[in-house]
Design an enzyme around this catalytic site. Structure first.
Site, PDB file in Angstrom:
ATOM      1  N   ASP A   1       0.802  -1.220   0.000  1.00 16.36           N
ATOM      2  CA  ASP A   1       0.000   0.000   0.000  1.00 16.36           C
ATOM      3  C   ASP A   1       0.831   1.264   0.000  1.00 16.36           C
ATOM      4  OD1 ASP A   1      -2.497  -1.069  -0.053  1.00 16.36           O
ATOM      5  OD2 ASP A   1      -2.775  -1.074   2.117  1.00 16.36           O
TER       6      ASP A   1
HETATM    7  C1  BGC Z   1       0.446   1.296   6.279  1.00 15.49           C
HETATM    8  C2  BGC Z   1       0.101   0.062   5.493  1.00 15.49           C
HETATM    9  C3  BGC Z   1      -1.374  -0.072   5.350  1.00 15.49           C
HETATM   10  C4  BGC Z   1      -1.974   1.235   4.819  1.00 15.49           C
HETATM   11  C5  BGC Z   1      -3.470   1.188   4.696  1.00 15.49           C
HETATM   12  C6  BGC Z   1      -0.226   2.506   5.705  1.00 15.49           C
HETATM   13  O1  BGC Z   1       0.041   3.626   6.507  1.00 15.49           O
HETATM   14  O2  BGC Z   1       1.846   1.469   6.299  1.00 15.49           O
HETATM   15  O3  BGC Z   1       0.641  -1.085   6.112  1.00 15.49           O
HETATM   16  O4  BGC Z   1      -1.673  -1.099   4.477  1.00 15.49           O
HETATM   17  O5  BGC Z   1      -1.599   2.308   5.641  1.00 15.49           O
HETATM   18  O6  BGC Z   1      -4.087   1.254   5.896  1.00 15.49           O
HETATM   19  C1  NOJ Z   2      -1.534  -3.747   5.630  1.00 19.12           C
HETATM   20  C2  NOJ Z   2      -2.760  -3.777   4.792  1.00 19.12           C
HETATM   21  O1  NOJ Z   2      -3.852  -4.215   5.563  1.00 19.12           O
HETATM   22  C3  NOJ Z   2      -2.586  -4.677   3.591  1.00 19.12           C
HETATM   23  O2  NOJ Z   2      -3.709  -4.586   2.771  1.00 19.12           O
HETATM   24  C4  NOJ Z   2      -1.335  -4.322   2.841  1.00 19.12           C
HETATM   25  O3  NOJ Z   2      -1.208  -5.233   1.797  1.00 19.12           O
HETATM   26  C5  NOJ Z   2      -0.128  -4.350   3.739  1.00 19.12           C
HETATM   27  N1  NOJ Z   2      -0.348  -3.497   4.859  1.00 19.12           N
HETATM   28  C6  NOJ Z   2       1.154  -3.922   3.017  1.00 19.12           C
HETATM   29  O4  NOJ Z   2       1.142  -2.573   2.728  1.00 19.12           O
END
Ligand code: BGC
Ligand code: NOJ
Length: 813
Positions: free
Chosen positions: A483
């Protein structure tokens, strides 16, 4: 250093020092009513949705940490203490907290008074039981006072901590027969209330926080507890609470049990009231009568134990490694179920406010629990697929209460659709239920747009091929699984979220090698499904796209020693030796290795060796190396994190199993298991003080080798890590893999192993599988004897001759 120990026989982790390096929590509840509870009884409960139906207040990021919960105070002479240590923190003569499957048992003892509190949510019950057992363990009579405390949340957890100008006026309660009812906003649009009851006459109560605590006192020193009396206060606005007060006397050896219930009631509009302004308490009274005696509580606990034993019984391993046994048999499966229930909504790191059910997250979670609750997995798949759009893209999240796509987060994560193929095929392989494919499933929750679930898979597949970039690799869109790799974001404004801000996908050339690998793996899965269904034309059509993607990966995805990660907006390489930072990434190397897997493929072996060389560290495999040391506007959130944390170079545990799987595909069992042990919580219990989070569940991330404090974990519990590790260890390392028409046996284990046994309940039939490894190999099945007969292949057929079958597998070349 450890703070407790595993009690495998009781399936519990026993915490013996309350001052754990972080609150170590557990989850109560199985269907609609859930609670989070820490080892010092902090936490909160909610009905279905942690944002909109929060029952009691919990203070995230407070100091001291973990404030708010279901507290008990004992005033014994001048000494005040709490059995869970917090909030009073008086030292006790004895403390233990047993986190078990769906319950938590906290025991404290001081000055010959023992207080044991059992917390759990019975099956099919919308409330939390708090059973308090008090015992005089001394030889003199004891007189003391007991107070309980719950602070009500005004339902909407976000509004509750922001909208004070209104909320300080709305609080309302009622009291009747030792039950404190919380009915804020019931007079208007709510048809639900909560209550806190006790099955004995109390000597007094409080419902107004200020009257009970004193305006300037903390949870550790409520005024009325200090003074040893209650005020019988009735809350009008401000902050309503529920506190019951008891004066208790116990003879030597005498025991007294009080059963408290924190309950939730919902009523139809026409049945809301008993009389004007008086709520209809009949359903609450019925709930109270269900658990008004010790015997009833004990029975509910037995039912809960049966429920969990049944869930876990589908896959049980017996090996010489007790840590492996406890991960596979108990804790990893347990975490998978909890993650199924919560997705990413409510933990001690997820506030229960921001996040709904993720499209990709929920599909991936499925591979960790589908064998436990196949019916619920089926419903989940349909709920998820219903939020898909006609072109195959989908809402990134949906809200559990409405099951509707969440507009605020939007769409455009181009990996999302592919995970539906994983979720659905995993479900069919486990159950054999192909009928799910003919279910009529809406698009964008609009039933007039419904098509079969199979059609949803087709558009998922097609979404990738309809969104290819200049190298014929998949366009990344808003982001892929990572993400934080925001290649089309270019954010300069600190007030906008990387996750939701408008993306500049117009004219972008940003392509993802991770999606490319994912497409080959799940595209091939789709092809295989089509073949199995005898949809040959569709299988051929799809196969040609999968083959083309393999070609594109080979042609444009290889950097010389590993697979590239992506191309950016301008078409520049990411995850290449040419880059100064972020030269190599884990995700594309995992997925492209699985995609191009072939024992002879030099690229796959080379890529996995590079992963080992650059990404492996003492605490697991890090996400990228070297970590980014400054903000790159063309990369986005990934470069906002300090080195070694989160998506910037931490051991992001979710993706480690992708490498374990690839390693086991090429037969390197020692390496695969070594990676497994590095992050599996039971194996790192001894470094609990560094690791910080619970030694019985996975955390999302462990600080990586570039971090300030390598080895320190964060975001425990709700993470795709649980499902992926379970999948990797059970299906690829231990090698028992469901398929459409049988159970494949294909282990890839350390060469030192002599064997192990797995009891697998598959489609209602129990297979007792014994694996022998006389030649000390990692991979290769020489012989399978099924109920006394040799099998031709390594697939155990689905049979229903007996309810139990014996399988003896001999590994070797
Ligand atoms: C986090 C991710 C997460 C995303 C969506 C980001 O700040 O680092 O791990 O998937 O937010 O919530
Ligand atoms: C947490 C999120 O819930 C997931 O959807 C995502 O793939 C990982 N972070 C990596 O960014």
């Amino acid at each position: 250093m450890k703070y407790g120990f595993f009690d495998d026989e009781n399936k519990e982790y026993v915490i013996t020092d309350p001052a754990t390096p972080y609150p170590w929590i557990n989850y109560l509840g199985n269907h609609d009513f859930f609670s989070l509870i820490s080892n010092t009884s902090g936490g909160y409960s909610f009905y279905k949705d942690a944002k909109y139906r929060r029952l009691n207040r919990y203070r995230y990021n407070n100091t001291p940490t973990d404030d708010g919960g279901r507290y008990f105070y004992i005033k014994d002479g001048d000494t005040i203490w709490s059995p869970g240590w917090k909030p009073v923190k008086t030292s006790m003569d004895y403390y233990e907290c047993r986190h078990g499957l769906g319950y938590t048992l906290i025991k404290g003892r001081k000055d010959n008074l023992e207080a044991e509190v059992l917390y759990f949510v019975p099956l099919h019950f919308t409330g939390e039981i708090q059973r308090v057992k008090l015992k005089n363990t001394g030889s003199e009579k004891k007189s003391f006072k007991l107070f309980s405390l719950i602070e009500w949340a005004l339902w909407n957890a976000e509004d509750d901590m922001t909208n004070f100008q209104r909320n300080f006026n709305t609080g309302e309660v009622e009291i009747e027969d030792n039950v404190i009812y919380h009915k804020t906003e019931y007079r208007e649009r709510r048809n639900h209330y909560a209550f806190h009851s006790v099955n004995h006459d109390h000597s007094g109560f409080d419902t107004d926080r200020e009257s009970f605590m004193g305006l300037y006192n903390g949870f550790h020193e409520p005024k009325n507890v200090l003074n040893g009396r209650s005020s019988n206060s009735i809350a009008h606005g401000w902050s309503p609470i529920a506190s019951h007060y008891f004066e208790i006397e116990l003879k030597p050896g005498e025991e007294k049990t009080l059963i408290f219930i924190l309950g939730y009631v919902e009523l139809p509009e026409e049945k809301k009231w008993e009389s004007k302004g008086i709520i209809n308490k009949a359903p609450a009274r019925e709930m109270l009568s269900m658990y008004d005696s010790d015997e009833k509580v004990d029975r509910a606990m037995m039912d809960l134990a049966d429920y969990w034993n049944e869930l876990l019984s589908k896959y049980q391993i017996e090996s010489r490694d007790s840590k492996l046994n406890r991960m596979v048999n108990i804790w990893n499966q347990y975490q998978c179920m909890i993650t199924f229930n919560m997705s990413r909504s409510a933990s001690y790191f997820e506030s229960g406010i921001g996040r709904g059910m993720g499209f990709r997250d929920s599909n991936q979670d499925l591979i960790g629990f589908v064998h436990q609750v196949p019916d619920r997995a089926r419903q989940r798949i349909i709920d998820i697929a219903s939020t898909q759009f006609l072109d195959g893209s989908c809402y990134h999240q949906y809200q559990p209460l409405t099951k509707k796509g969440n507009n605020a987060i939007g769409s455009g994560f181009n990996d999302d659709p592919l995970w539906l193929i994983l979720g659905t095929t995993a479900y069919i392989k486990e159950t054999g239920d192909f009928s799910i494919l003919s279910e009529s499933v809406p698009f964008d929750n609009d039933t007039s747009l419904s098509k079969s679930l199979f059609d949803h898979l087709t558009v998922s597949f097609d979404h990738v091929i309809n969104n290819l970039g200049p190298h014929k690799l998949p366009l990344i869109g808003r982001a892929d699984w990572n993400d934080c790799l925001n290649l089309n974001c270019f954010s300069k404004d600190p007030n906008e979220s990387f996750q939701t801000t408008e993306n500049k996908t117009e004219g972008s050339r940003a392509e993802s090698l991770m999606i490319a690998g994912l497409f080959v793996v799940y595209g091939q899965e789709y092809v295989n499904l089509c073949k199995f269904l005898k949809k040959d034309d569709e299988a051929n059509r799809a196969q040609s796209h999968v083959d083309e993607m393999r070609i594109a990966i080979n042609k444009y995805g290889w950097d010389g020693e590993w697979f590239l990660r992506a191309y950016d907006f301008y078409g520049n390489k990411i995850g290449s030796n040419e880059n100064e930072e972020g030269k190599i990434f884990i995700e594309s190397n995992g997925w492209c290795s699985m995609a191009l897997f072939d024992k002879e493929d030099k690229k796959v072996i080379k890529a996995l060796d590079s992963v080992k060389k650059y990404l492996d560290c003492d605490y697991g495999i890090i996400l990228n190396y070297p970590s980014f040391t400054k903000y790159y506007i063309e990369l986005g959130e990934i470069s906002t994190y300090p080195e070694g944390y989160k998506e910037n170079g931490s051991v992001f545990c979710h993706n480690n199993p992708w490498i374990m799987i690839a390693e086991s595909m090429i037969g390197r069992g020692d390496q695969a298991f070594d990676y497994y042990k590095k992050i599996a919580p039971a194996y790192i219990e001894d470094i609990s003080d560094l690791h910080k989070t619970e030694p019985y569940v996975y955390a999302q991330m462990i600080a990586g080798k570039d971090a300030y404090k390598p080895g320190e974990a964060k975001n425990s519990w709700l993470t795709g890590t649980a499902a992926w590790n379970y999948y990797a260890v059970t299906q690829f390392i231990l090698g028992i893999k469901p398929d459409y028409d049988g159970l494949i046996v294909d282990p890839c284990i350390p060469t030192s192993w002599e064997g192990y046994k797995v009891v697998r309940n598959f489609r209602g039939v129990v297979y007792e599988i014994e694996i022998k490894n006389p030649d000390k190999v990692s991979k290769g099945v020489k012989k399978i004897v099924f109920d006394g007969k040799n099998l031709e292949s390594n697939k155990i057929p689905v049979v229903k001759r007996e309810s139990k079958h014996k399988v003896i597998v001999t590994m070797g070349n």
